[in-house]
Scaffold this active site. Structure first.
Site, mmCIF file in Angstrom:
data_model
loop_
_atom_site.group_PDB
_atom_site.id
_atom_site.type_symbol
_atom_site.label_atom_id
_atom_site.label_comp_id
_atom_site.label_asym_id
_atom_site.label_seq_id
_atom_site.Cartn_x
_atom_site.Cartn_y
_atom_site.Cartn_z
ATOM 1 N N ASN A 1 0.822 -1.207 0.000
ATOM 2 C CA ASN A 1 0.000 0.000 0.000
ATOM 3 C C ASN A 1 0.859 1.262 0.000
ATOM 4 O O ASN A 1 1.912 1.323 0.641
ATOM 5 C CB ASN A 1 -0.996 0.010 1.163
ATOM 6 N N ILE A 2 0.396 2.243 -0.767
ATOM 7 C CA ILE A 2 1.106 3.514 -0.899
ATOM 8 C C ILE A 2 0.124 4.632 -0.565
ATOM 9 O O ILE A 2 -0.862 4.841 -1.291
ATOM 10 C CB ILE A 2 1.672 3.677 -2.324
ATOM 11 N N GLU A 3 0.365 5.272 0.571
ATOM 12 C CA GLU A 3 -0.558 6.300 1.051
ATOM 13 C C GLU A 3 -0.170 7.682 0.539
ATOM 14 O O GLU A 3 0.907 7.874 -0.039
ATOM 15 C CB GLU A 3 -0.588 6.267 2.589
ATOM 16 N N CYS B 1 -4.198 0.753 -2.426
ATOM 17 C CA CYS B 1 -4.021 -0.463 -1.640
ATOM 18 C C CYS B 1 -2.987 -1.381 -2.292
ATOM 19 O O CYS B 1 -2.756 -1.337 -3.512
ATOM 20 C CB CYS B 1 -5.333 -1.225 -1.533
ATOM 21 N N GLU C 1 -3.231 -4.464 -3.014
ATOM 22 C CA GLU C 1 -3.796 -5.340 -4.040
ATOM 23 C C GLU C 1 -3.770 -4.682 -5.412
ATOM 24 O O GLU C 1 -3.404 -5.286 -6.417
ATOM 25 C CB GLU C 1 -5.250 -5.695 -3.696
ATOM 26 N N CYS D 1 -10.459 -4.375 0.328
ATOM 27 C CA CYS D 1 -11.539 -3.391 0.438
ATOM 28 C C CYS D 1 -12.483 -3.525 -0.760
ATOM 29 O O CYS D 1 -12.199 -4.236 -1.729
ATOM 30 C CB CYS D 1 -10.961 -1.976 0.507
ATOM 31 N N CYS E 1 -10.946 -2.667 -4.186
ATOM 32 C CA CYS E 1 -10.032 -3.713 -4.681
ATOM 33 C C CYS E 1 -10.810 -4.941 -5.140
ATOM 34 O O CYS E 1 -10.408 -5.613 -6.094
ATOM 35 C CB CYS E 1 -9.021 -4.088 -3.608
HETATM 36 N N1 THU Z 1 -5.152 -1.308 2.644
HETATM 37 C C1 THU Z 1 -4.612 -2.162 1.735
HETATM 38 O O1 THU Z 1 -3.521 -1.939 1.216
HETATM 39 N N2 THU Z 1 -5.318 -3.258 1.398
HETATM 40 C C2 THU Z 1 -6.516 -3.611 1.937
HETATM 41 O O2 THU Z 1 -7.043 -4.640 1.584
HETATM 42 C C3 THU Z 1 -7.164 -2.731 2.917
HETATM 43 C C4 THU Z 1 -6.452 -1.478 3.258
HETATM 44 C C5 THU Z 1 -4.367 -0.143 3.057
HETATM 45 C C6 THU Z 1 -4.874 1.179 2.581
HETATM 46 C C7 THU Z 1 -4.285 2.104 3.620
HETATM 47 O O3 THU Z 1 -2.964 2.439 3.240
HETATM 48 C C8 THU Z 1 -4.222 1.264 4.884
HETATM 49 O O4 THU Z 1 -4.342 -0.075 4.457
HETATM 50 C C9 THU Z 1 -5.293 1.584 5.893
HETATM 51 O O5 THU Z 1 -6.544 1.550 5.318
#
Ligand code: THU
Length: 143
Positions: free
Chosen positions: A46-48, A57, A59, A92, A95
């Protein structure tokens, strides 16, 4: 693919990939490994972003990574998602929609490094939206 026999190394790879997450806001690190029918793997974490809605996310990063290497919806047999956070990983809604389009036949494996769950994409998203004519597999009944 026999997930229960074959997935341990993929889960390890997904956990390792989670270390590449850029998650300064949530602190929640997720790693994902897309496995092709040829047993190639493509990773994503995941890259925020400070503009939170731009976060991608793990995925989707992994699926798009696979696409950029010429892989398509017929090529993906498993999507392995792992996080050692207290919350058990689960893709989520956004995804799930992307999984339905890019990896419809995949087994989705989730793990917190201890327990493992396996599901099909249609189990995760039974009433998928599709622009493809004929893709009307929705369990929602007409009234
Ligand atoms: N996130 C994912 O990378 N995959 C998921 O299936 C659910 C959430 C990440 C997004 C965000 O960076 C962090 O988790 C918190 O929501």
């Amino acid at each position: 693919m026999n997930i229960s026999l074959g997935s341990e190394e993929y889960i390890e790879a997904a956990l390792e990939t989670a270390k590449l997450a850029y998650a300064p806001y949530s602190g929640y690190r997720v790693g994902c490994v897309v496995v092709t029918t040829e047993d190639e793997i493509y990773r994503g974490a995941n890259i925020e972003n400070g503009s939170y809605g731009l976060t991608c996310c793990a995925e989707r990063v992994a699926l798009y990574h696979a696409m950029m290497h010429g892989k398509g919806p017929g090529d993906i047999k498993a999507v392995v998602i792992a996080s050692t956070d207290d919350s058990f990983p689960s893709p989520c809604g956004a995804c799930r929609q992307v999984l339905a389009e890019l990896a419809p036949q995949a087994r989705v494996v989730t793990s917190n490094g201890k327990a493992v769950k396996v599901a099909t994409v249609s189990e995760l998203l039974p009433a998928v939206f599709s622009l493809r004519p004929g893709d009307h597999n929705s369990p929602i009944t007409n009234h």
